[in-house]
Design an enzyme around this catalytic site. Structure first.
Site, PDB file in Angstrom:
ATOM      1  NE  ARG A  94      -4.116  -8.347  38.917  1.00 16.11           N
ATOM      2  CZ  ARG A  94      -3.028  -9.134  38.256  1.00 16.11           C
ATOM      3  NH1 ARG A  94      -3.573 -10.041  37.515  1.00 16.11           N
ATOM      4  NH2 ARG A  94      -1.926  -9.105  38.360  1.00 16.11           N
ATOM      5  CG  ASP A 114      -9.071   3.785  49.820  1.00 17.00           C
ATOM      6  OD1 ASP A 114      -8.732   2.686  49.394  1.00 17.00           O
ATOM      7  OD2 ASP A 114      -9.093   4.838  49.504  1.00 17.00           O
ATOM      8  NE  ARG A 156       0.177  16.025  48.737  1.00 15.60           N
ATOM      9  CZ  ARG A 156       0.431  14.769  49.337  1.00 15.60           C
ATOM     10  NH1 ARG A 156       1.491  14.495  49.660  1.00 15.60           N
ATOM     11  NH2 ARG A 156      -0.520  14.081  49.793  1.00 15.60           N
ATOM     12  NE  ARG A 172      -6.410   4.091  44.876  1.00 16.06           N
ATOM     13  CZ  ARG A 172      -6.927   3.455  45.906  1.00 16.06           C
ATOM     14  NH1 ARG A 172      -8.388   3.291  45.938  1.00 16.06           N
ATOM     15  NH2 ARG A 172      -6.549   2.936  47.150  1.00 16.06           N
ATOM     16  CE1 TYR A 181      -8.088  -0.223  45.195  1.00 13.97           C
ATOM     17  CE2 TYR A 181      -8.300   0.962  43.111  1.00 13.97           C
ATOM     18  CZ  TYR A 181      -7.596   0.213  44.216  1.00 13.97           C
ATOM     19  OH  TYR A 181      -6.330   0.466  44.124  1.00 13.97           O
ATOM     20  NE  ARG A 207       1.497  -2.624  48.307  1.00 14.83           N
ATOM     21  CZ  ARG A 207       0.110  -1.819  48.372  1.00 14.83           C
ATOM     22  NH1 ARG A 207       0.431  -0.817  48.272  1.00 14.83           N
ATOM     23  NH2 ARG A 207      -0.841  -2.668  48.512  1.00 14.83           N
ATOM     24  CD  GLU A 214       1.365  -6.132  49.418  1.00 17.63           C
ATOM     25  OE1 GLU A 214       1.271  -5.393  50.345  1.00 17.63           O
ATOM     26  OE2 GLU A 214       0.696  -5.795  48.147  1.00 17.63           O
TER      27      GLU A 214
HETATM   28  N1  UDP Z   1       1.027   3.435  41.266  1.00 25.72           N
HETATM   29  C1  UDP Z   1       1.952   3.202  40.690  1.00 25.72           C
HETATM   30  N2  UDP Z   1       3.174   3.260  41.495  1.00 25.72           N
HETATM   31  C2  UDP Z   1       3.376   3.472  42.613  1.00 25.72           C
HETATM   32  C3  UDP Z   1       2.263   3.402  43.424  1.00 25.72           C
HETATM   33  C4  UDP Z   1       0.948   3.246  42.719  1.00 25.72           C
HETATM   34  O1  UDP Z   1       2.065   3.399  39.490  1.00 25.72           O
HETATM   35  O2  UDP Z   1       4.488   3.129  43.186  1.00 25.72           O
HETATM   36  C5  UDP Z   1      -0.538   3.227  40.597  1.00 25.72           C
HETATM   37  C6  UDP Z   1      -0.791   1.896  40.262  1.00 25.72           C
HETATM   38  O3  UDP Z   1      -1.273   1.882  39.093  1.00 25.72           O
HETATM   39  C7  UDP Z   1      -1.759   1.620  41.189  1.00 25.72           C
HETATM   40  C8  UDP Z   1      -2.243   3.004  41.637  1.00 25.72           C
HETATM   41  O4  UDP Z   1      -1.386   3.719  41.635  1.00 25.72           O
HETATM   42  O5  UDP Z   1      -2.840   0.799  41.087  1.00 25.72           O
HETATM   43  C9  UDP Z   1      -3.220   3.254  43.055  1.00 25.72           C
HETATM   44  O6  UDP Z   1      -2.062   2.969  43.917  1.00 25.72           O
HETATM   45  P1  UDP Z   1      -2.458   2.630  45.359  1.00 25.72           P
HETATM   46  O7  UDP Z   1      -1.303   2.502  46.178  1.00 25.72           O
HETATM   47  O8  UDP Z   1      -3.573   3.784  45.911  1.00 25.72           O
HETATM   48  O9  UDP Z   1      -3.292   1.348  45.364  1.00 25.72           O
HETATM   49  P2  UDP Z   1      -3.708   0.106  46.489  1.00 25.72           P
HETATM   50  O10 UDP Z   1      -2.688  -0.724  46.704  1.00 25.72           O
HETATM   51  O11 UDP Z   1      -3.707   1.409  47.879  1.00 25.72           O
HETATM   52  O12 UDP Z   1      -5.094  -0.041  46.293  1.00 25.72           O
END
Ligand code: UDP
Length: 375
Positions: free
Chosen positions: A255, A361, A181, A177, A359, A286, A311
């Protein structure tokens, strides 16, 4: 007693978009919602004049113009662009992984060619260990994608906190996901449309449900609506898939997220809506500063206080709100069996993250409903 064309269980984005389309088609609809408010997890609470994303940050993003035009026809969206920052033991990195991240991680890296060379070097051990086969789990996938420094500082512990499992026990697609870049671009999403409803998500929900009969505080399973055929021709069910079948094949794992929300007596607490904490030093994943989703420039300072939420990702237990399906082998196999049962349920449409155990969005959920013919 009125007879409805549709009884809709749950007022999240699937249920409310469905209600909107059904109403437009001249159908009679009743929405029931077990919480005391409508909107599912996009519901916001106003604190100090700030829309607080009570069930976690929601940033709308899509490449689908039809979906974007649809939501904007209900309420105009702003131009919020998600540029989260990762904090690893006090070191700050831009996300998603891009030239800004690489330069901060390896100060000698200034150009895409240098970054590519560095990452190739960082990945080489993991790629060699695979011996030609595909990565089998998130750890292997991440190490082969971005290499060890980024994996250990920005992915491993964050992912373990979020999912409560080792990266070796998680599927590869979760990490796919995240974009990688070779340009200086901190925009988290690749999609061309992105934003937050002006005035907050409640405006979107209110718009979708305008003129629709809704009852809050009604739990489908403990109410007369359980015998839905007495009330409606069809059922749209957006609750948990396993609960609908009374868990007869076993329980699906989820979860969930707990939030610690507080008001800070300062106009600008962390300078960004989203800061990820990527080490185990902090128990939260976060910190969200809600005002930055909807206030920009001087507006941030015109509002003297701010609201922040930590969170905490935890394992779901009964009585909590399920958030994320757990994508391990056991749960995927079990969900598949439940989906087979769901297909056989006459007159019932299963929708949304919970009803499909997927899962999703926000935008794909709306897209699914827009694509249903003959509502
Ligand atoms: N992820 C990570 N570090 C970060 C942000 C995301 O390793 O700082 C990984 C983590 O495994 C997460 C996945 O990327 O489950 C997808 O993150 P995303 O932010 O897309 O998940 P959301 O919380 O939006 O469902």
């Amino acid at each position: 007693m009125p007879h409805y064309d549709y009884l809709i269980v749950g007022s999240g984005l699937y249920g409310t978009t469905f209600a909107y389309k059904a109403k437009q088609a001249g159908k009679k609809v009743l929405v029931i919602e077990k919480r005391p408010h409508l909107g599912g997890n996009v519901y916001c609470e106003s604190i100090e004049g700030i829309n607080v994303h009570k069930y976690g940050a929601h940033i709308f993003h899509t490449n689908n113009k039809e979906v974007w035009d649809f939501v904007n026809s209900i309420v105009e969206f702003n131009r919020y662009t998600n540029c989260p920052v990762a904090n690893y033991k006090g070191e700050l990195y831009n996300l998603p992984f891009n030239m800004n991240t690489f330069n901060r991680m390896w100060p000698e890296v200034h150009t895409p060619i240098q970054a590519k060379k560095k990452i190739d070097d960082q990945r080489s051990e993991a790629v060699a260990a695979l011996g030609g086969r595909e990565p089998q789990n998130l750890a292997e996938q991440a190490l082969c994608l971005v290499g060890k420094d980024i994996f250990y500082k920005l992915i491993k512990e964050y992912t373990e906190k979020q999912w409560g499992r080792s990266c070796k026990d998680l599927p590869t697609f979760i990490i796919k996901r995240l974009p990688v870049r070779m340009i200086f671009d901190n925009n988290y999403f690749n999609d061309c449309y992105q934003g937050i409803p002006i005035g907050g998500y409640n405006k979107l929900i209110e718009g979708l449900l305008e003129g629709v009969e809704c009852k809050t505080g009604v739990n489908f399973f403990n109410s007369e609506y359980k015998d839905w055929k007495n009330y409606a021709s069809k059922l749209v069910y957006t609750g948990a898939l396993d609960e609908y079948f009374d868990y007869k094949l076993g329980k699906l794992d989820w979860r969930t997220v707990n939030f610690k929300t507080r008001v800070e007596n300062t106009p600008n607490y962390q300078g960004n809506a989203v800061v990820n904490y990527t080490s185990h030093d902090e128990l939260y994943t976060r910190v969200i500063e809600h005002k930055h989703f909807e206030m920009f420039g001087q507006e941030v300072y015109d509002c003297p206080k701010t609201v922040v939420s930590e969170e905490y990702s935890t394992e779901y237990e009964e009585g909590m709100e399920p958030y994320y399906p757990v994508n391990d082998d056991r749960n995927n196999a079990l969900a598949k069996e439940y989906r087979k049962l769901a297909e056989k349920e006459e007159g019932v449409i299963f929708g949304g993250r919970l009803g499909q155990y997927r899962y999703f969005d926000m935008a794909p959920v709306i897209e699914q409903v827009l694509n249903i013919e003959n509502i």
